[in-house]
Design a protein around this motif. Structure first.
Motif, mmCIF file in Angstrom:
data_model
loop_
_atom_site.group_PDB
_atom_site.id
_atom_site.type_symbol
_atom_site.label_atom_id
_atom_site.label_comp_id
_atom_site.label_asym_id
_atom_site.label_seq_id
_atom_site.Cartn_x
_atom_site.Cartn_y
_atom_site.Cartn_z
ATOM 1 N N LYS A 1 49.020 38.386 44.618
ATOM 2 C CA LYS A 1 50.257 38.977 45.113
ATOM 3 C C LYS A 1 51.327 37.898 45.279
ATOM 4 O O LYS A 1 51.033 36.708 45.257
ATOM 5 C CB LYS A 1 49.994 39.680 46.437
ATOM 6 C CG LYS A 1 48.971 40.789 46.304
ATOM 7 C CD LYS A 1 49.349 41.946 47.128
ATOM 8 C CE LYS A 1 48.382 43.080 46.796
ATOM 9 N NZ LYS A 1 48.634 44.232 47.563
ATOM 10 N N ALA A 2 52.565 38.330 45.474
ATOM 11 C CA ALA A 2 53.696 37.409 45.596
ATOM 12 C C ALA A 2 53.570 36.491 46.804
ATOM 13 O O ALA A 2 54.035 35.350 46.772
ATOM 14 C CB ALA A 2 54.996 38.213 45.682
ATOM 15 N N ASP A 3 52.925 36.959 47.872
ATOM 16 C CA ASP A 3 52.795 36.131 49.076
ATOM 17 C C ASP A 3 51.656 35.114 48.972
ATOM 18 O O ASP A 3 51.385 34.383 49.913
ATOM 19 C CB ASP A 3 52.617 37.004 50.317
ATOM 20 C CG ASP A 3 51.333 37.826 50.276
ATOM 21 O OD1 ASP A 3 50.614 37.769 49.268
ATOM 22 O OD2 ASP A 3 51.057 38.531 51.270
ATOM 23 N N GLY A 4 50.958 35.072 47.837
ATOM 24 C CA GLY A 4 49.901 34.095 47.626
ATOM 25 C C GLY A 4 48.511 34.627 47.892
ATOM 26 O O GLY A 4 47.522 33.933 47.682
ATOM 27 N N SER A 5 48.382 35.865 48.356
ATOM 28 C CA SER A 5 47.058 36.432 48.617
ATOM 29 C C SER A 5 46.443 36.944 47.314
ATOM 30 O O SER A 5 47.143 37.233 46.343
ATOM 31 C CB SER A 5 47.142 37.563 49.640
ATOM 32 O OG SER A 5 47.934 38.612 49.141
ATOM 33 N N GLU B 1 41.104 40.905 51.745
ATOM 34 C CA GLU B 1 41.677 39.933 50.816
ATOM 35 C C GLU B 1 40.654 38.835 50.527
ATOM 36 O O GLU B 1 39.887 38.436 51.380
ATOM 37 C CB GLU B 1 42.915 39.291 51.434
ATOM 38 C CG GLU B 1 44.039 40.246 51.665
ATOM 39 C CD GLU B 1 45.231 39.563 52.341
ATOM 40 O OE1 GLU B 1 45.031 38.536 53.024
ATOM 41 O OE2 GLU B 1 46.333 40.070 52.170
ATOM 42 N N ALA C 1 47.219 35.022 52.595
ATOM 43 C CA ALA C 1 48.595 34.710 52.188
ATOM 44 C C ALA C 1 48.993 33.330 52.686
ATOM 45 O O ALA C 1 48.550 32.887 53.741
ATOM 46 C CB ALA C 1 49.535 35.769 52.760
ATOM 47 N N ARG C 2 49.834 32.664 51.900
ATOM 48 C CA ARG C 2 50.358 31.353 52.312
ATOM 49 C C ARG C 2 51.387 31.537 53.404
ATOM 50 O O ARG C 2 52.099 32.525 53.441
ATOM 51 C CB ARG C 2 51.014 30.657 51.117
ATOM 52 C CG ARG C 2 50.012 30.159 50.119
ATOM 53 C CD ARG C 2 50.718 29.331 49.063
ATOM 54 N NE ARG C 2 50.214 29.785 47.773
ATOM 55 C CZ ARG C 2 50.955 30.262 46.801
ATOM 56 N NH1 ARG C 2 52.254 30.347 46.916
ATOM 57 N NH2 ARG C 2 50.404 30.665 45.673
ATOM 58 N N LYS C 3 51.488 30.545 54.274
ATOM 59 C CA LYS C 3 52.453 30.651 55.378
ATOM 60 C C LYS C 3 53.725 29.914 55.062
ATOM 61 O O LYS C 3 53.854 29.087 54.268
ATOM 62 C CB LYS C 3 51.848 30.103 56.656
ATOM 63 C CG LYS C 3 50.720 30.965 57.115
ATOM 64 C CD LYS C 3 50.158 30.459 58.418
ATOM 65 C CE LYS C 3 49.003 31.369 58.834
ATOM 66 N NZ LYS C 3 48.396 30.979 60.043
#
Length: 112
Positions: free
Chosen positions: A87-91, A106, A110-112
């Motif tokens: 996904k776009a958020d890195g997940s 997941e 997701a990356r922070k």
């Protein structure tokens, strides 16, 4: 290589004597590409008398089956293939090809 099933997934057996049955994955044996499914591929094992089991006897035990013989079950109860999506958020998630729904949690946060 990424696995299409994980511990706790509901799967349907696609080949073998238990074809068509469904169950929950109890254990994944990564080194051998096998899984143990609850109530599937049950075999009898004869136990010798011992201190822990003074009577001996026969127990029924689930034996491992190959990963290629199981498929995850979608919400309709049918077997589905799995695709992995970043996904776009890195997940990173697993998706059912047939319905597009997410399978399990997941794989990567997701990356922070």
């Amino acid at each position: 290589m990424a696995r299409h099933v994980r511990k706790g997934d509901n799967v349907i057996i696609t080949a073998g004597n238990d074809r068509g049955k469904t169950g929950k994955i109890l254990r994944v044996i990564v080194e051998e590409d096998r899984v143990v499914v609850e109530g599937i591929n049950v075999r009898k094992k004869h136990l010798r008398r011992s201190e822990m089991n003074p009577q001996g006897g026969v127990i029924e035990k689930e034996m491992p089956i190959h990963l290629s013989n199981v498929s995850p079950v979608d919400n309709k109860g049918k077997a589905t293939r799995v695709k992995f999506e970043n996904k776009a958020d890195g997940s990173k998630v697993r998706l059912a090809v047939s319905t597009g729904e997410q399978l399990g949690p997941e794989l990567r946060k997701a990356r922070k």
